[in-house]
Design a protein around this motif. Structure first.
Motif, mmCIF file in Angstrom:
data_model
loop_
_atom_site.group_PDB
_atom_site.id
_atom_site.type_symbol
_atom_site.label_atom_id
_atom_site.label_comp_id
_atom_site.label_asym_id
_atom_site.label_seq_id
_atom_site.Cartn_x
_atom_site.Cartn_y
_atom_site.Cartn_z
ATOM 1 N N THR B 18 0.793 -1.352 -0.121
ATOM 2 C CA THR B 18 -0.205 -0.227 0.135
ATOM 3 C C THR B 18 0.832 1.485 0.011
ATOM 4 O O THR B 18 1.775 1.290 0.816
ATOM 5 C CB THR B 18 -0.722 0.050 1.254
ATOM 6 N N HIS B 41 -4.155 8.437 -13.110
ATOM 7 C CA HIS B 41 -4.629 7.228 -12.733
ATOM 8 C C HIS B 41 -5.229 6.526 -14.090
ATOM 9 O O HIS B 41 -4.856 5.491 -14.611
ATOM 10 C CB HIS B 41 -5.760 7.232 -11.847
ATOM 11 N N GLU B 42 -6.003 7.362 -14.839
ATOM 12 C CA GLU B 42 -6.888 6.774 -16.026
ATOM 13 C C GLU B 42 -5.881 6.526 -17.077
ATOM 14 O O GLU B 42 -6.083 5.726 -17.933
ATOM 15 C CB GLU B 42 -8.015 7.599 -16.454
ATOM 16 N N ARG B 46 -3.340 3.008 -13.818
ATOM 17 C CA ARG B 46 -4.170 1.690 -13.836
ATOM 18 C C ARG B 46 -3.697 0.649 -14.798
ATOM 19 O O ARG B 46 -4.072 -0.238 -14.775
ATOM 20 C CB ARG B 46 -5.791 2.111 -14.054
ATOM 21 N N TYR B 51 -0.810 -3.144 -10.630
ATOM 22 C CA TYR B 51 -1.782 -2.131 -10.178
ATOM 23 C C TYR B 51 -2.926 -2.945 -9.616
ATOM 24 O O TYR B 51 -3.548 -4.017 -10.144
ATOM 25 C CB TYR B 51 -2.154 -1.347 -11.112
ATOM 26 N N LEU B 52 -3.472 -2.813 -8.315
ATOM 27 C CA LEU B 52 -4.589 -3.470 -7.822
ATOM 28 C C LEU B 52 -5.902 -2.491 -7.582
ATOM 29 O O LEU B 52 -7.022 -2.535 -7.981
ATOM 30 C CB LEU B 52 -4.371 -4.120 -6.473
ATOM 31 N N SER B 53 -5.404 -1.129 -6.918
ATOM 32 C CA SER B 53 -6.525 -0.495 -6.748
ATOM 33 C C SER B 53 -6.365 0.804 -6.202
ATOM 34 O O SER B 53 -5.183 1.203 -5.794
ATOM 35 C CB SER B 53 -7.470 -0.996 -5.476
ATOM 36 N N THR B 54 -6.994 2.022 -6.497
ATOM 37 C CA THR B 54 -6.860 3.426 -6.123
ATOM 38 C C THR B 54 -7.915 3.983 -5.482
ATOM 39 O O THR B 54 -9.073 3.753 -5.839
ATOM 40 C CB THR B 54 -6.420 4.173 -7.308
ATOM 41 N N SER B 55 -7.697 4.937 -4.498
ATOM 42 C CA SER B 55 -8.933 5.685 -4.226
ATOM 43 C C SER B 55 -8.401 7.264 -3.713
ATOM 44 O O SER B 55 -7.092 7.246 -3.404
ATOM 45 C CB SER B 55 -9.484 5.077 -2.891
ATOM 46 N N TYR B 68 -4.274 6.971 -2.449
ATOM 47 C CA TYR B 68 -4.341 5.471 -1.805
ATOM 48 C C TYR B 68 -4.067 4.625 -2.756
ATOM 49 O O TYR B 68 -5.101 4.375 -3.441
ATOM 50 C CB TYR B 68 -5.401 5.344 -0.544
ATOM 51 N N ARG B 74 5.540 -4.066 -3.890
ATOM 52 C CA ARG B 74 6.238 -2.900 -3.808
ATOM 53 C C ARG B 74 6.934 -2.415 -4.886
ATOM 54 O O ARG B 74 6.982 -1.364 -5.407
ATOM 55 C CB ARG B 74 7.207 -2.780 -2.675
#
Lengths: 120, 120
Positions: B18, B41-42, B46, B51-55, B68, B74
């Motif tokens: 993370t 991101h877009e 991504r 890559y797994l996730s973004t917020s 995040y 890593r």
């Protein structure tokens, strides 16, 4: 018209209030701080009205711990913190470090293979 | 003995890395910063391996944005940042603010009604 299925409980509640607390810490105190945060979660925070979720993050370099909690409404978090019942749970954390706690709105979220959510 | 069912994709991958990036920002620049992060991101992040996730989180007081992201390893994140292809996506963000990016391990997570996960 049917309601869309919830893909992920964590991401669908766009009205949730997010609180991120960044704690600076010495590497030798990092494990102890994580333990104190887990105890406060288990014995107090998770039982409070409006609680949704918690995750606790250990800085790989040893110098930080980040607590990330989500609540139904911002007021739920504030009531939890202000309640005198919080004192015995938070006092030992305050003796170790002073975190910088801030309120956030999640404005964007995406998981690999999923659809991005925007709430701007 | 059968494997336990995955309750939540986001939390089951305990080996994920993370990265939390806290950006200080002026309230008048906050919306622009969120837009630049969403564009990075877009158009770039991504699509990167691991890559797994973004917020993305907007500070309610106007003064911060927190990004995040979660990655398989890593090294995937580090390769993404170091790639010269990142420059056009991150340069406009760097002109607006300098974030403090740190690597974390999720050592505890819990959702209301679910089972707590510890990875200490």
């Amino acid at each position: 018209m049917t309601a869309p299925a919830a893909e992920n409980t964590d991401n669908t509640d766009d009205t949730a209030a997010t609180f991120i607390n960044v704690f600076p810490v010495r590497p030798r105190d990092q494990h102890r701080l994580v333990e104190l945060l887990m105890a406060a979660h288990e014995n107090y925070i998770r039982h409070r009205p409006g609680y949704l979720s918690t995750s606790i993050h250990r800085g790989v370099d040893g110098y930080q711990v980040v607590d990330y909690t989500r609540w139904r409404r911002r007021e739920d978090f504030e009531a939890m913190v202000r309640d005198p019942a919080a004192v015995p749970h938070f006092a030992p954390i305050g003796e170790l470090t002073k975190g910088e706690q801030k309120a956030y709105d999640v404005v964007f979220s995406h998981e690999k293979g999923g659809v991005a959510r925007r709430a701007l």
